[in-house]
Motif scaffolding. Structure first.
Motif, PDB file in Angstrom:
ATOM      1  N   GLU A  94       1.063  10.392  -1.276  1.00 65.98           N
ATOM      2  CA  GLU A  94      -0.043  11.487  -0.713  1.00 65.98           C
ATOM      3  C   GLU A  94       0.709  11.723   0.643  1.00 65.98           C
ATOM      4  O   GLU A  94      -0.013  12.840   1.212  1.00 65.98           O
ATOM      5  N   PHE A  95       1.525  11.054   1.097  1.00 65.15           N
ATOM      6  CA  PHE A  95       2.169  11.540   2.538  1.00 65.15           C
ATOM      7  C   PHE A  95       3.519  12.022   2.353  1.00 65.15           C
ATOM      8  O   PHE A  95       4.197  12.177   3.355  1.00 65.15           O
ATOM      9  N   TRP A 138       0.733  -1.209   0.088  1.00 62.78           N
ATOM     10  CA  TRP A 138       0.102   0.001  -0.053  1.00 62.78           C
ATOM     11  C   TRP A 138       0.948   1.506   0.212  1.00 62.78           C
ATOM     12  O   TRP A 138       0.487   2.446  -0.786  1.00 62.78           O
ATOM     13  N   VAL A 139       1.801   1.438   0.940  1.00 61.32           N
ATOM     14  CA  VAL A 139       2.908   2.337   0.850  1.00 61.32           C
ATOM     15  C   VAL A 139       3.516   2.597  -0.311  1.00 61.32           C
ATOM     16  O   VAL A 139       3.603   3.718  -0.951  1.00 61.32           O
ATOM     17  N   ALA A 140       4.031   1.562  -0.997  1.00 61.80           N
ATOM     18  CA  ALA A 140       4.410   1.650  -2.394  1.00 61.80           C
ATOM     19  C   ALA A 140       3.589   2.212  -3.447  1.00 61.80           C
ATOM     20  O   ALA A 140       4.168   3.023  -4.452  1.00 61.80           O
ATOM     21  N   GLY A 141       2.296   1.880  -3.322  1.00 61.36           N
ATOM     22  CA  GLY A 141       1.508   2.498  -4.066  1.00 61.36           C
ATOM     23  C   GLY A 141       0.768   3.784  -4.114  1.00 61.36           C
ATOM     24  O   GLY A 141       0.388   4.593  -4.738  1.00 61.36           O
ATOM     25  N   ASN A 142       0.794   4.158  -2.464  1.00 64.16           N
ATOM     26  CA  ASN A 142      -0.176   5.168  -2.103  1.00 64.16           C
ATOM     27  C   ASN A 142       0.753   6.345  -1.342  1.00 64.16           C
ATOM     28  O   ASN A 142       0.024   7.123  -0.965  1.00 64.16           O
ATOM     29  N   GLY A 143       1.970   6.013  -1.147  1.00 64.97           N
ATOM     30  CA  GLY A 143       2.743   6.970  -0.346  1.00 64.97           C
ATOM     31  C   GLY A 143       3.054   8.031  -0.560  1.00 64.97           C
ATOM     32  O   GLY A 143       3.051   8.983   0.144  1.00 64.97           O
TER      33      GLY A 143
END
Length: 411
Positions: free
Chosen positions: A151-152, A144-149
């Protein structure tokens, strides 16, 4: 391997802590404690004994996981003009205890030391869930972090993972699975006193069976609580050291402790990685015990290790090149004291530890019961406690001194 597997005795601060821990363990056996109570006790201990330095932002986020929601706590150290790398932390606790609070202090320190975004992941615990559930959750969080990180403010091309004890087991397994799947690519895997083999019993289990925080009795109790959850513990997904091919894995930073019952497990996995051509930086604390990273409020070796973990992550994120070496860290050898001097020194150390522990436990309990009142009171009383803390720090500088020596390769 380290030249000194175990010091002649634990480091001074560790001795002071272990005296009180052993008294408490004799007074209240965990066998008579419900699992819910065990989890709450470890949570309070971790909150009280970790310093938890302030960071810019702490963000609570929940994502969808393979078995339900996965809670994450995201630590942003300071303001940044460009995306930063991220480090995902998998807490320890024998697969049965632990959570976001027990990794809070570690994550804060590493975020500041490495200047990276650090993410604590809460996974499904046993015995309510199978041992595969915890690693499925941690892998899902990484993906998830690899795909959505972004945004943070995360640079998703610079990721690393790590964990302590059971979390080290999970991190090692996830590093292998990520490689097998072709990503996410990892810059570093940080394994603190990891349990990478759930089948084999190493010599350190007998050598450090009693008196050093994690005991043989505790390990046996964990096995009883897990029940049949580890019947196939030779599966590499559960025991990463059983993988037939470790080539191509990301470089590793392994932290080991001399008085740890599972010390030899982590050392063995480090040797297996090196034999497969994987660079390993081994930080061996010959005078420390299993779990010491959670006690940075009272143990200087914990602060030292957290800083070194941060430095290693920062170097990996900069692409400085992988490090393959062994560094041994322990108390500075002192001249043989007289019986009186030695006794006075031990009394000072124990008194200092007790003083800090009582203050921190009181502050922690008040903070949990009445957080707003506690913050205001803490601010008002800080000037009154300043002289006492100055004395305490002065004593600490005299009795807490670490020495580090690189023993492989020869400098």
């Amino acid at each position: 391997m380290p030249r000194m597997l175990r010091a002649s005795r634990p480091d001074r601060a560790a001795r002071a802590l272990l005296r009180l821990v052993n008294l408490a363990q004799r007074a209240a056996s965990a066998d008579g404690m419900s699992l819910r109570r065990q989890r709450e006790v470890w949570r309070i201990v971790a909150l009280a004994m970790g310093r938890r330095p302030p960071v810019l932002h702490v963000i609570e986020r929940t994502i969808d996981g393979p078995g339900g929601p996965i809670a994450m706590r995201i630590f942003v150290p300071t303001r940044a003009q460009s995306p930063r790398p991220a480090f995902l932390w998998c807490h320890g606790g024998g697969f049965i205890v632990g959570g976001l609070d027990t990794g809070d202090s570690i994550c804060r320190h590493v975020a500041l030391a490495a200047d990276c975004i650090t993410i604590a992941v809460r996974y499904r615990l046993a015995p309510e869930h199978d041992l595969r559930a915890c690693r499925e959750d941690f892998l899902a969080a990484l993906e998830w972090v690899a795909g959505n990180g972004a945004e943070f403010g995360i640079d998703t091309t610079r990721l690393a993972i790590g964990g302590d004890s059971a979390g080290g087991n999970i991190s090692a397994a996830v590093a292998q699975e990520a490689l097998r799947r072709g990503g996410p690519a990892l810059r570093l895997q940080v394994l603190a006193y990891p349990a990478t083999d759930l089948v084999k019993e190493f010599p350190s289990l007998v050598e450090n069976a009693h008196g050093y925080f994690l005991t043989l009795d505790t390990i046996e109790q964990i096995k009883r609580q897990l029940g049949n959850r580890i019947e196939v513990g030779d599966d590499p997904w559960l025991s990463p050291s059983h993988s037939r091919d470790l080539r191509g894995l990301p470089p590793a930073l392994i932290v080991s402790a001399g008085f740890d019952p599972i010390r030899d497990d982590g050392l063995d996995y480090g040797e297996r990685l090196r034999a497969a051509g994987v660079p390993v930086e081994l930080l061996h604390y010959a005078g420390q015990f299993h779990g010491f990273l959670n006690f940075d409020a009272v143990i200087d070796a914990s602060r030292d290790a957290l800083q070194r973990i941060g430095d290693a992550l920062a170097a990996a994120f900069r692409d400085d090149g992988a490090v393959d070496r062994t560094v041994e860290i322990a108390d500075v050898p002192a001249a043989q004291p007289s019986a009186l001097t030695g006794t006075v020194g031990e009394m000072l150390s124990t008194t200092r530890f007790t003083w800090i522990a009582l203050e921190r436990y009181a502050d922690t309990f008040l903070g949990l019961l009445a957080p707003r009142t506690t913050r205001a009171t803490r601010h008002m009383l800080r000037p009154l406690f300043a002289p006492a803390r100055l004395v305490r720090h002065s004593v600490a500088r005299r009795i807490d001194r670490l020495a580090a020596q690189q023993t492989h390769p020869r400098p």
